[in-house]
Design an enzyme around this catalytic site. Structure first.
Site, mmCIF file in Angstrom:
data_model
loop_
_atom_site.group_PDB
_atom_site.id
_atom_site.type_symbol
_atom_site.label_atom_id
_atom_site.label_comp_id
_atom_site.label_asym_id
_atom_site.label_seq_id
_atom_site.Cartn_x
_atom_site.Cartn_y
_atom_site.Cartn_z
ATOM 1 N N THR A 254 -24.325 -9.175 -84.589
ATOM 2 C CA THR A 254 -23.855 -10.565 -84.246
ATOM 3 C C THR A 254 -23.245 -10.816 -83.222
ATOM 4 O O THR A 254 -22.563 -11.877 -82.903
ATOM 5 C CB THR A 254 -23.123 -11.023 -85.459
ATOM 6 N N ALA A 255 -22.777 -9.917 -82.009
ATOM 7 C CA ALA A 255 -22.155 -9.887 -81.101
ATOM 8 C C ALA A 255 -22.931 -9.875 -80.074
ATOM 9 O O ALA A 255 -24.109 -10.832 -79.768
ATOM 10 C CB ALA A 255 -21.421 -8.485 -81.146
ATOM 11 N N ASP B 108 -12.071 -10.668 -83.355
ATOM 12 C CA ASP B 108 -12.920 -9.550 -83.718
ATOM 13 C C ASP B 108 -12.644 -8.187 -82.686
ATOM 14 O O ASP B 108 -12.502 -6.999 -83.177
ATOM 15 C CB ASP B 108 -14.454 -9.829 -83.429
ATOM 16 N N SER C 75 -26.794 -12.474 -78.427
ATOM 17 C CA SER C 75 -27.004 -13.241 -77.406
ATOM 18 C C SER C 75 -28.166 -12.979 -76.519
ATOM 19 O O SER C 75 -28.663 -13.723 -75.689
ATOM 20 C CB SER C 75 -25.894 -13.388 -76.358
ATOM 21 N N ASN D 168 -18.936 -1.913 -82.832
ATOM 22 C CA ASN D 168 -20.184 -3.130 -82.573
ATOM 23 C C ASN D 168 -21.486 -2.376 -81.737
ATOM 24 O O ASN D 168 -22.470 -2.472 -82.244
ATOM 25 C CB ASN D 168 -19.692 -4.122 -81.527
#
Length: 298
Positions: free
Chosen positions: A195-196, A80, A200, A154
């Site tokens: 989703t990066a 990515d 988390s 992102n």
């Protein structure tokens, strides 16, 4: 058979510190993809920096700007990070991107390396799905003047150094005060970036068709400081009130060091990244595969 794309650029994954064996393997993949494209009668060029670092020869070399001006498609081979880097540079030109996954998870690199030909062949003939991903435009203001501006696919992240304490910052949305927060940092993510890093720290997964931002604190002092989802028409400001060894990153690339009193301004960019997917691509199937949601299920 005539292909949809006459001139195609290839970008290979490389790192200066990568071992010779890894670089040799990456070079072999680039050469294999190039030969595959030549079978379809495509004109093949290589992104100059990656080609020189991988020692791939025999093809014209172009800068990202030249790729945007001259090519109908760019194929990024890697993870990515590789895809995000070239997506930022090609977004102003609207150049479509296909990702071949030579990394690990690969949320935006769809084609598996071990049998990319099965899916890439039909895509070259126009059989594909596509979506457009909005970019963030971030600026840093210091004492009334702009010292940085850039784009991110992102996220933009404000964070503390490894050996320093919590930051304190003031968050405003469209000029309206939201809160003062103490935390290790703050993430402002696009749906693509949900989703990066945002994921988390407990942020939500946001479908890429959603017009919104995720604003997620990193290890907040108060557990009531939760991630927010805002419309991407919003303009978000983050002013640094206290802290030391502070930094900001866009797509995990360093911006200038931050000082107390600096303000990060974030808004929707005028540019969008254009991703092409194999026909029938399904976002939820991708999530199941990447996140292991089927594990233990029937």
């Amino acid at each position: 058979m005539q292909t949809t794309f006459e001139k195609i650029a290839i970008l290979g994954k490389y790192q200066i510190t990568t071992s010779q064996d890894a670089r040799k393997a990456a070079r072999a993949v680039v050469e294999d993809v190039a030969q595959f494209l030549l079978q379809f009668g495509c004109e093949v060029v290589l992104e100059a920096e990656s080609a020189m670092n991988l020692d791939v020869t025999g093809y014209p070399l172009l800068t990202p700007r030249q790729i945007g001006e001259q090519c109908g498609l760019c194929i990024a081979i890697g993870g990515d990070g590789t895809m995000l880097g070239i997506a930022r540079e090609l977004a102003p030109y609207g150049t479509p991107l296909i990702g071949i996954n030579q990394g690990r998870l690969g949320f935006v690199t769809d084609l598996p390396l071990n049998h990319y030909q099965d899916q890439l062949g039909p895509m070259l003939h126009g059989i594909y799905d596509q979506d457009f991903r909005p970019l963030i435009h971030a600026t840093i203001e210091r004492e009334g003047r702009q010292i940085f501006n850039g784009h991110a696919v992102n996220d933009v992240v404000v964070s503390r150094g490894a050996m320093s304490g919590m930051l304190e910052f003031r968050v405003e949305v469209d000029g309206q005060f939201v809160s003062n927060q103490r935390a290790d940092g703050l993430i402002i993510a696009t749906p693509t970036g949900s989703t990066a890093y945002s994921l988390s720290v407990g942020g939500p997964i946001v479908h890429p068709a959603t017009s919104g931002w995720v604003v997620a604190p990193i290890a907040p002092h108060k557990l009531s400081n939760r991630p927010l989802v805002l419309p991407d028409s919003s303009q978000i400001s983050v002013k640094l009130l206290s802290g030391r060894d502070m930094s900001a990153k866009y797509d995990m690339l360093n911006m200038p060091e931050l000082l107390i009193g600096d303000t990060l301004h974030v808004k929707r960019s005028q540019f969008r990244a254009r991703f092409l997917h194999p026909k029938g691509w399904n976002y939820f199937a991708m999530l199941r595969n990447k996140l292991g949601w089927n594990e233990g299920g029937s």
